[in-house]
Design a protein around this motif. Structure first.
Motif, PDB file in Angstrom:
ATOM      1  N   TYR A  20      -3.834  17.171  -9.213  1.00 33.75           N
ATOM      2  CA  TYR A  20      -3.383  16.014 -10.318  1.00 33.75           C
ATOM      3  C   TYR A  20      -2.113  15.870 -10.526  1.00 33.75           C
ATOM      4  CZ  TYR A  20      -3.658  14.202 -14.948  1.00 33.75           C
ATOM      5  OH  TYR A  20      -3.346  13.229 -16.177  1.00 33.75           O
ATOM      6  N   GLU A  21      -1.147  17.140 -10.296  1.00 36.23           N
ATOM      7  CA  GLU A  21       0.235  16.803 -10.452  1.00 36.23           C
ATOM      8  C   GLU A  21       0.951  16.140  -9.366  1.00 36.23           C
ATOM      9  OE1 GLU A  21       3.721  20.012 -10.173  1.00 36.23           O
ATOM     10  OE2 GLU A  21       2.058  20.865 -11.448  1.00 36.23           O
ATOM     11  N   ALA A  22       0.244  16.396  -8.117  1.00 41.29           N
ATOM     12  CA  ALA A  22       1.014  15.554  -7.052  1.00 41.29           C
ATOM     13  C   ALA A  22       0.451  14.169  -7.219  1.00 41.29           C
ATOM     14  CB  ALA A  22       0.338  16.078  -5.525  1.00 41.29           C
ATOM     15  N   LEU A  71       2.747   8.665  -8.190  1.00 43.23           N
ATOM     16  CA  LEU A  71       2.523   7.426  -8.858  1.00 43.23           C
ATOM     17  C   LEU A  71       3.971   7.213  -9.412  1.00 43.23           C
ATOM     18  CD1 LEU A  71      -0.871   7.891 -10.733  1.00 43.23           C
ATOM     19  CD2 LEU A  71      -0.345   6.100  -8.963  1.00 43.23           C
ATOM     20  N   LYS A  72       4.526   8.279  -9.966  1.00 49.16           N
ATOM     21  CA  LYS A  72       5.765   8.020 -10.825  1.00 49.16           C
ATOM     22  C   LYS A  72       6.812   7.610  -9.964  1.00 49.16           C
ATOM     23  CE  LYS A  72       8.821  10.894 -13.584  1.00 49.16           C
ATOM     24  NZ  LYS A  72       9.312  12.138 -13.761  1.00 49.16           N
ATOM     25  N   GLN A  73       6.925   7.972  -8.606  1.00 56.92           N
ATOM     26  CA  GLN A  73       7.713   7.678  -7.517  1.00 56.92           C
ATOM     27  C   GLN A  73       7.625   5.996  -7.238  1.00 56.92           C
ATOM     28  OE1 GLN A  73       6.568   9.651  -3.844  1.00 56.92           O
ATOM     29  NE2 GLN A  73       8.185   8.554  -2.661  1.00 56.92           N
ATOM     30  N   LEU A 123       0.908  -1.204   0.018  1.00 58.75           N
ATOM     31  CA  LEU A 123       0.056   0.200   0.100  1.00 58.75           C
ATOM     32  C   LEU A 123       0.967   1.219   0.126  1.00 58.75           C
ATOM     33  CD1 LEU A 123      -3.013  -0.023   2.458  1.00 58.75           C
ATOM     34  CD2 LEU A 123      -1.163   1.991   2.762  1.00 58.75           C
ATOM     35  N   ARG A 124       0.814   2.064  -0.992  1.00 63.78           N
ATOM     36  CA  ARG A 124       1.471   3.406  -1.153  1.00 63.78           C
ATOM     37  C   ARG A 124       0.628   4.585  -0.767  1.00 63.78           C
ATOM     38  NH1 ARG A 124       6.178   0.586  -1.007  1.00 63.78           N
ATOM     39  NH2 ARG A 124       6.345  -0.531  -3.173  1.00 63.78           N
ATOM     40  N   ASP A 130      -1.988   3.478 -15.865  1.00 59.16           N
ATOM     41  CA  ASP A 130      -1.570   1.973 -15.320  1.00 59.16           C
ATOM     42  C   ASP A 130      -2.711   1.605 -14.463  1.00 59.16           C
ATOM     43  OD1 ASP A 130       0.876   1.666 -16.989  1.00 59.16           O
ATOM     44  OD2 ASP A 130       2.007   2.544 -15.088  1.00 59.16           O
ATOM     45  N   ILE A 131      -3.316   2.692 -13.820  1.00 55.72           N
ATOM     46  CA  ILE A 131      -4.658   2.104 -12.793  1.00 55.72           C
ATOM     47  C   ILE A 131      -5.624   1.470 -13.356  1.00 55.72           C
ATOM     48  CG2 ILE A 131      -6.266   3.170 -11.177  1.00 55.72           C
ATOM     49  CD1 ILE A 131      -4.290   5.824 -11.238  1.00 55.72           C
ATOM     50  N   GLU A 132      -5.985   0.241 -12.892  1.00 55.52           N
ATOM     51  CA  GLU A 132      -6.732  -0.844 -13.241  1.00 55.52           C
ATOM     52  C   GLU A 132      -8.180  -0.802 -12.507  1.00 55.52           C
ATOM     53  OE1 GLU A 132      -3.996  -4.312 -14.838  1.00 55.52           O
ATOM     54  OE2 GLU A 132      -3.969  -3.892 -12.542  1.00 55.52           O
TER      55      GLU A 132
END
Ligand code: ZN
Length: 325
Positions: free
Chosen positions: A45-47, A52-54, A8-9, A61-63
């Motif tokens: 949105y940017e955050a 996610l990029k981190q 979990l992130r 990619d979100i399913e």
């Protein structure tokens, strides 16, 4: 594959609201799931993109998207994220109208709230201020969009390789769901439990057309106890840091509501009073934009005292007054 420990992130994104940042949770595995999406602002949105990029992902990619409840800080970006990711939206049946038919949901809420304000003797200017504030909040959500699936108490949902048990926990909001993984003792609590803030039980109409006004604080206390009895190892909240000791936090919250109810009770020692009276006496100093939450808070505690038989209501010229029993 079901793993023992959910991966979990936490992705914290800013909101334009007094509450500060909101936590979104990325549940890694299959299906790659985002729990809540944040308000519809470029900053949020940017955050989210950066967060996610981190972890090596991007929005596409979100399913699967799960929404914990209908508040704007949690759902505002849902249309944009779901469109880019082409991901199904999963939420409670009571959240669905806020996502699919937001205009109707809002009109229904406003009509109900006007009725509450009339019964509470809230001045017209204050009602206008509250309605303007509520309309301003809704500017940070981009809707409508269809919900693919609804989940309710007793259901399970696969998200990020973990089978989560769904708990419907009305209180802070009537549609709020918590997700619990009994294997690891992980609770996704959303705004049901927050470490540093005692969540407000917000005034809302009944989810059913003909139902009476829900007694939100009573429900809230009931469902806090119910969730504490699961003995979660850790709870992740919609705002702030995770909660290590859910039981003691719930005890603190219930004690706080008890003390608040006792304080409100003393305001009735001079005789009958209506909701606006008490709200002004307790919260006269706070800003006008916060008066809606203050009304919600006071009404919740009056409901509690009334349910205990300590306050009794009476109508006088269509205003509701309560007096000590
Ligand atoms: Zn909320």
């Amino acid at each position: 594959m079901i793993t023992a420990q959910p991966v979990l992130r936490t992705i914290s994104v800013p909101t334009p609201f007094a509450v500060g940042n909101v936590n979104l949770y990325l549940l890694e595995g299959t299906p790659l799931t985002l729990l809540d999406v944040g308000p519809n602002t470029p900053e949020a949105y940017e955050a989210l993109e950066m967060g996610l990029k981190q972890y090596g992902y991007q929005i596409s990619d979100i399913e699967q998207i799960i929404l914990s409840h209908h508040h704007t800080d949690h759902i505002g970006l849902v249309e944009r994220i779901a469109r880019i990711a082409d991901a199904p939206i999963v939420t409670h049946p009571y959240t669905k109208p806020f996502i699919e038919t937001p205009q109707e949901a809002r009109l229904r809420h406003d009509a109900f709230f006007r009725q509450i304000c009339a019964e509470a003797n809230v001045p017209h200017e204050m009602l206008s201020t509250i309605e303007r504030t509520n309309a301003w909040i809704l500017r940070f959500s981009n809707l409508p969009i269809p919900v693919a699936r609804t989940i309710d108490e007793g259901d399970t949902i696969l998200a990020g390789d973990t089978k989560w048990h769904v708990y419907h926990t009305p209180g802070h909001a009537g549609d709020l769901i918590c997700l619990y993984d009994p294997t690891s003792g992980t609770l996704l609590a959303s705004d049901h439990l927050i470490l540093k803030i005692s969540s407000n039980p917000v005034i809302e109409p009944s989810p059913n057309e003909s139902g009476t006004r829900p007694r939100r604080l009573l429900e809230y206390i009931h469902h806090m106890k119910r969730i504490a009895e699961l003995h979660p190892q850790i709870a992740y909240s919609g705002h702030g840091r995770p909660i290590q000791d859910v039981m003691s936090l719930v005890e603190t919250r219930i004690a706080h509501h008890r003390a608040r109810a006792e304080k409100i009770y003393t305001y009735f020692s001079d005789g009958p009073a209506h909701l606006w009276d008490i709200t002004e006496r307790m919260y006269g100093h706070i800003s006008q934009s916060e008066k809606f939450l203050a009304l919600s808070e006071v009404l919740g505690h009056i409901d509690l005292l009334e349910a205990e038989g300590r306050l009794v209501r009476e109508y006088y010229q269509s205003v509701v007054y309560w007096h000590q029993a």
